[in-house]
Structures are given as structure tokens and as C-alpha cells.
Design a protein around this motif. Sequence first.
Motif, PDB file in Angstrom:
ATOM      1  N   ILE A 200      36.304 -25.292 -24.217  1.00 38.30           N
ATOM      2  CA  ILE A 200      36.125 -24.354 -23.057  1.00 38.30           C
ATOM      3  C   ILE A 200      36.149 -22.790 -23.542  1.00 38.30           C
ATOM      4  N   LYS A 201      35.332 -22.034 -23.281  1.00 33.72           N
ATOM      5  CA  LYS A 201      35.357 -20.675 -23.583  1.00 33.72           C
ATOM      6  C   LYS A 201      35.950 -19.729 -22.678  1.00 33.72           C
ATOM      7  N   SER A 202      35.778 -20.111 -21.217  1.00 36.37           N
ATOM      8  CA  SER A 202      36.500 -19.290 -20.244  1.00 36.37           C
ATOM      9  C   SER A 202      36.547 -19.863 -18.852  1.00 36.37           C
ATOM     10  N   ILE A 203      37.564 -19.508 -18.165  1.00 38.56           N
ATOM     11  CA  ILE A 203      37.690 -19.937 -16.759  1.00 38.56           C
ATOM     12  C   ILE A 203      37.594 -18.909 -15.725  1.00 38.56           C
ATOM     13  N   GLU A 204      36.813 -18.765 -14.894  1.00 38.63           N
ATOM     14  CA  GLU A 204      36.715 -17.833 -13.947  1.00 38.63           C
ATOM     15  C   GLU A 204      36.881 -18.246 -12.591  1.00 38.63           C
ATOM     16  N   PHE A 205      37.493 -17.322 -11.532  1.00 35.61           N
ATOM     17  CA  PHE A 205      37.821 -17.855 -10.329  1.00 35.61           C
ATOM     18  C   PHE A 205      36.897 -16.906  -9.270  1.00 35.61           C
ATOM     19  N   ALA A 206      36.495 -17.387  -8.277  1.00 33.00           N
ATOM     20  CA  ALA A 206      35.719 -16.700  -6.965  1.00 33.00           C
ATOM     21  C   ALA A 206      36.718 -16.029  -6.380  1.00 33.00           C
ATOM     22  N   ARG A 207      36.104 -14.954  -5.806  1.00 32.14           N
ATOM     23  CA  ARG A 207      37.244 -14.036  -5.134  1.00 32.14           C
ATOM     24  C   ARG A 207      37.170 -14.372  -3.835  1.00 32.14           C
ATOM     25  N   ARG A 208      36.130 -15.345  -3.224  1.00 32.44           N
ATOM     26  CA  ARG A 208      36.159 -15.658  -1.918  1.00 32.44           C
ATOM     27  C   ARG A 208      36.052 -17.367  -2.110  1.00 32.44           C
ATOM     28  N   GLY A 209      36.723 -18.064  -1.261  1.00 34.84           N
ATOM     29  CA  GLY A 209      36.666 -19.655  -1.538  1.00 34.84           C
ATOM     30  C   GLY A 209      37.607 -20.152  -2.400  1.00 34.84           C
ATOM     31  N   GLY A 260      30.945 -11.222  -5.451  1.00 31.39           N
ATOM     32  CA  GLY A 260      32.113 -10.870  -4.497  1.00 31.39           C
ATOM     33  C   GLY A 260      32.444 -11.884  -3.440  1.00 31.39           C
ATOM     34  N   ASP A 261      31.196 -12.389  -2.887  1.00 38.13           N
ATOM     35  CA  ASP A 261      31.423 -13.232  -1.938  1.00 38.13           C
ATOM     36  C   ASP A 261      31.387 -14.719  -2.303  1.00 38.13           C
ATOM     37  N   GLY A 262      31.238 -15.033  -3.719  1.00 38.53           N
ATOM     38  CA  GLY A 262      31.449 -16.349  -4.161  1.00 38.53           C
ATOM     39  C   GLY A 262      30.101 -17.193  -3.991  1.00 38.53           C
ATOM     40  N   GLU A 263      28.965 -16.656  -3.330  1.00 37.74           N
ATOM     41  CA  GLU A 263      27.695 -17.225  -3.387  1.00 37.74           C
ATOM     42  C   GLU A 263      26.711 -17.277  -4.426  1.00 37.74           C
ATOM     43  N   TYR A 264      26.977 -16.648  -5.450  1.00 36.12           N
ATOM     44  CA  TYR A 264      26.433 -16.528  -6.718  1.00 36.12           C
ATOM     45  C   TYR A 264      27.153 -16.593  -7.838  1.00 36.12           C
ATOM     46  N   VAL A 265      26.412 -17.074  -9.001  1.00 39.63           N
ATOM     47  CA  VAL A 265      27.178 -16.917 -10.167  1.00 39.63           C
ATOM     48  C   VAL A 265      26.143 -16.201 -11.311  1.00 39.63           C
ATOM     49  N   VAL A 266      26.788 -15.425 -12.029  1.00 44.89           N
ATOM     50  CA  VAL A 266      25.776 -14.599 -12.935  1.00 44.89           C
ATOM     51  C   VAL A 266      26.542 -14.915 -14.205  1.00 44.89           C
ATOM     52  N   ALA A 267      25.595 -14.997 -15.437  1.00 44.89           N
ATOM     53  CA  ALA A 267      26.012 -15.152 -16.693  1.00 44.89           C
ATOM     54  C   ALA A 267      25.358 -14.297 -17.710  1.00 44.89           C
ATOM     55  N   GLY A 268      25.999 -13.958 -18.744  1.00 47.21           N
ATOM     56  CA  GLY A 268      25.163 -13.013 -19.389  1.00 47.21           C
ATOM     57  C   GLY A 268      24.931 -13.714 -20.801  1.00 47.21           C
ATOM     58  N   VAL A 305      32.485  -6.171  -3.551  1.00 47.60           N
ATOM     59  CA  VAL A 305      32.177  -6.122  -2.236  1.00 47.60           C
ATOM     60  C   VAL A 305      30.547  -6.127  -2.282  1.00 47.60           C
ATOM     61  N   ARG A 306      29.804  -5.064  -3.014  1.00 44.94           N
ATOM     62  CA  ARG A 306      28.542  -5.033  -3.029  1.00 44.94           C
ATOM     63  C   ARG A 306      27.781  -5.894  -3.745  1.00 44.94           C
ATOM     64  N   PRO A 307      26.422  -6.065  -3.559  1.00 50.09           N
ATOM     65  CA  PRO A 307      25.546  -6.803  -4.548  1.00 50.09           C
ATOM     66  C   PRO A 307      25.358  -5.965  -5.837  1.00 50.09           C
ATOM     67  N   ILE A 308      26.203  -5.613  -6.713  1.00 46.71           N
ATOM     68  CA  ILE A 308      26.060  -4.515  -7.813  1.00 46.71           C
ATOM     69  C   ILE A 308      26.664  -5.399  -9.069  1.00 46.71           C
ATOM     70  N   ILE A 309      26.012  -5.438 -10.274  1.00 41.92           N
ATOM     71  CA  ILE A 309      26.565  -5.816 -11.463  1.00 41.92           C
ATOM     72  C   ILE A 309      26.733  -4.873 -12.370  1.00 41.92           C
ATOM     73  N   ALA A 310      27.608  -4.821 -13.204  1.00 42.28           N
ATOM     74  CA  ALA A 310      27.856  -3.777 -14.571  1.00 42.28           C
ATOM     75  C   ALA A 310      28.012  -4.611 -15.566  1.00 42.28           C
ATOM     76  N   SER A 311      26.883  -4.342 -16.554  1.00 44.63           N
ATOM     77  CA  SER A 311      26.951  -5.040 -17.876  1.00 44.63           C
ATOM     78  C   SER A 311      26.987  -3.855 -19.037  1.00 44.63           C
ATOM     79  N   ILE A 312      27.752  -4.473 -20.133  1.00 45.81           N
ATOM     80  CA  ILE A 312      27.769  -3.393 -21.114  1.00 45.81           C
ATOM     81  C   ILE A 312      27.214  -4.004 -22.453  1.00 45.81           C
ATOM     82  N   SER A 313      26.377  -3.038 -23.031  1.00 38.99           N
ATOM     83  CA  SER A 313      25.771  -3.308 -24.212  1.00 38.99           C
ATOM     84  C   SER A 313      25.265  -1.732 -24.756  1.00 38.99           C
ATOM     85  N   SER A 314      25.364  -1.945 -26.036  1.00 36.73           N
ATOM     86  CA  SER A 314      25.036  -0.674 -27.088  1.00 36.73           C
ATOM     87  C   SER A 314      25.778   0.423 -26.444  1.00 36.73           C
TER      88      SER A 314
END
Length: 503
Positions: A200-209, A260-268, A305-314
Motif C-alpha cells: 500500500i502506497k497511500s490512502i486518501e479520503f473523499a471530502r464528500r461521500g 472536491g465533490d468526490g465524483e472524480y479521481v485524479v492520479a499523477g 470547491v472548484r474544478p481546479i487542480i494544482a500540481s508541482i513539477s520542476s
Amino acid sequence: MNLELLESFGQNHPEDFDGALDCVSIAVTCCFNRQGTLLAVGCNDGRIVIWDFLTRGIAKVITAHVHPVCSLSWNRNSRRLLSAGTDNTVSVWDILTGESIKVYRFPSPVLKVQFHPRDSNLFLVFPLKHAAVMMTLNGSYEMVPLDDDSDLNIVGSFDRRGKYIYTGNAKGRILVLKADDLELVASFRVTTGTLNTTAIKSIEFARRGECFLVNSADRIIRVYESREVLACSKDGEPEPIQKLQDLVNKTLWKKCCFSGDGEYVVAGSARQHSLYIWEKAVGNLVKILHGTKGELLLDVVWHPVRPIIASISSGLVSIWAQNQVENWSAFAPDFKELDENVEYEEHESEFDIEDEDKEKEEMKGPDDENTEVDVTTVEAIQAFVSSDEDDEDASALLYLPVSPEIDEPEEGWPAVGEQTSEDQPTPPEKKRHSSEQTSVKKKKIKPVDIDLPEAPLDEIHPFLNVKKSQEKSQSRKPRPSKPRSSKPEKSRHRERDGYKENI
């Protein structure tokens, strides 16, 4: 701002690159507060940069650690920030003042820290190759029980409301414990199709649901329902709702999280700067966001709250959002967009003070005049309120006040925090010296040493270990050998040539 009006009827996930946040120093990790108004970014030089996310400006810079910041966590009302550095220290910061409240020193590297979702005096610490530690603000702590004492690669997280703690180990075993007394409630094992376990590498919970995801070493993201896991009790076999993976490239995932609404999952991706977005209900891949080629991804977070993603690279924080198309009919319902100019016919009485052609309005009834309009009651924004609450948190810190910077203060004014005896003026040199001493005294806080039994003392943080391995690989590259003296080389060639001639 009314967030309900921002609800889009179409796709509720980001689609394009929307700029980058430059923290001057190299960004390593980031974390949104509960309302999504502030973004904390941990940097490679140990600083924490607080961004006002609405204005996209730096609100505060905190000189936090000596070494890089590896983990951040906001408390519920966004007034405190928990940070962990690769120098084995964990600090609690007051966001308004920018000063440290408590500093804890651990014997081994700390991988992750997390505030309790409801109680700001409790937080979890995950040391390297050691059991998780449940700590209070005053320094008392308690070990989170292990499933197997030999397997110490522990990851975990609080659930959405902080009632349970979910932990996972390298043998694929996930434990669910009560947060108040650390009693084991449920457990299950994550297995592949051949009944082999996976780490197991990580466990993440949804903010809604009630869903949570498990990122494992077999490159599959499993989404579970927490109610089903609790119903299966100990040694249960709950089935995941969805299994998400990249079937083409078999990508290994660096960081995963819910929307934020728990309807989508993003993976980097761990190989390149690519973000994969799945729809949780169906399990289909809806979007792949590609960053600059050759960049490695460090962290990914979704706006609460919003459909915005922040990612860090370089070293930069990349922002991904939706394309905002201007629709003027949203401002005025009778507005019509024209492809070309149209001649307008002006009515004869259009610009008269009194319109003679206009029909007389009907007399208003007495009920319309006597109706009272409530202009004082402020309704709670549902996006900021949990399902078990009615009102917003009144003590929540949404924005940071900006204090003016005085370049050249007047000489007659005393320094901040300086107390003069009997109101006698002191020379400016003494004032500067005393102000420097007070500032040093404020910064120095005696760290609380946490004595963990059987903690590995000689371990290096993985964040630093990766750099050292890269440096070693670069140093192992073949270097041009220095030419030796030319005489022996010539003699060797002659001997070889002569040997060949004799043959």
C-alpha cells in the motif's frame, strides 16, 4: 461570492493549463485549506509560502525548517498549519502571526503529518519504518497498533470526520481503528488476481461521500466504500467499487486524490508530468492533462470547491482549470449576440421623459408594498458546510490580512515588542540591538524531543535519498582518462606490432 452560481452544467473537471505559481524557491509539496481560499506550498529551502488563491498572490512567507518541507496539513478553521521537514522535525504554525506554536523532534525521518479533521489538538505522524504516532499538541503521544511487528512500512489517514484511522502496510493489509481508543474495528487485505498481496502506497479520503481510494504498488487504484469495509468487520473481503489503471502504459502513480465533490479521481504519473482523471461512478478515463515533457511530478491536489487542480513539477506549481468562455447572455437574459451590425430603428418616444405610448402599469396591491425583505440574514454556503452541520465555522480564516511594510520607520518610535523603562527615550543603537534580541527570542522555541522505542536512527529520508542516488549515478558516468606519458605507449605499440610481424 455565491458558489452555487458557479456550478457548471457540463464537465466538472479541469481541461487546460491555467498558469503557474512561482514561489521563488523550489516547490516540493502543497495543500489547500478547507475552503480552498489559501494554498500552502512547502519549498526545498525549508520555507512555507502561503498563497491567496483567489488573487493568485503571495500572502505570507514562513521560514519554517532548515531542510526541505515534505508534508503539510491545515487544521479545520485554517488558523494553524502542520508541517514536517526532512530534518526530522514537525512544527505547528500560527498562520496570522507566522510564528511557531510547537516544535517536535523525532529520532527518525517523518514521511507524512495530518491534522485531525475536527479536533485541532490531535494529529497523526507517520515516521519512516515505524508505527504511526497519534499526538496531542502538548507533546503526549500514543502508538497506533500494528498488524505485523516485522512490517513497519506504514501509510494511513484519518477518515472524513476523524472517527477512524485507516492504516496500510507493505503486505497489503489495511486496518481500521477507532481514533479515540485505537481499538481495531475492521481489517482486510488488498490482493491481486493471483491472490498475491501488494504494498500500500497511500490512502486518501473523499471530502464528500463515504469513499476512499487505495494506491498500491501493482499500479491499480482501488476505490472502496467505507461503510462496506466497516460492515465486513475483521478479516473481511470487501470488493472495490472501481479499479482504475492505465491499461496502455501501466503507469506507476505518484499521488492520487479525489475531487472536491468526490465524483472524480485524479492520479499523477511517477514517470512524467501527466494527470489522469477518471469518473468515479462509471470508472472511465475522461481526461489526460500533459505538462512539459521531461518533468517529474512531485505532488497533486484538487481544489476543495472548484474544478481546479494544482500540481508541482520542476519547482513550480502548475494550475489546471476549465476554459472560461464569455457568455454575455448570462449577464442580461434579453442580450443577443450579433454576427454583424444591424441597423436599429429608434421609436419616437424612446428617449422621452414620460413615455406617452407606454401602457399604464396596473395598480400595485397592498400586499406588495407591505412585504418585508430580509437583508441581514446571511445564508450558509453549502459548499463550505459538512453534511452533519447547519452553519459555517464562524472562526474559519478565509483570507490573510496584508500589513503595510514600513521601509524607513521614524527614529522616535520604539521597536515592536520593546518596553522602555520609565518612558525614557533610548538611543537608536540600543533600540536596534534590543529589537534584534527580541526577534531572536521569539523565533527560538525549545523543541519537544519525542522518544520512539526501536525507531531507526540511521535512516535517510526518501526525498533526500533520491537526490543522492541521482548524484551517484551522475558521478558514475565514464570520465575521460588522463593521457599517460607518450613514451611507454609508443613502446607498447611497437612491441605489439613487432609481435604481430613475428607471428
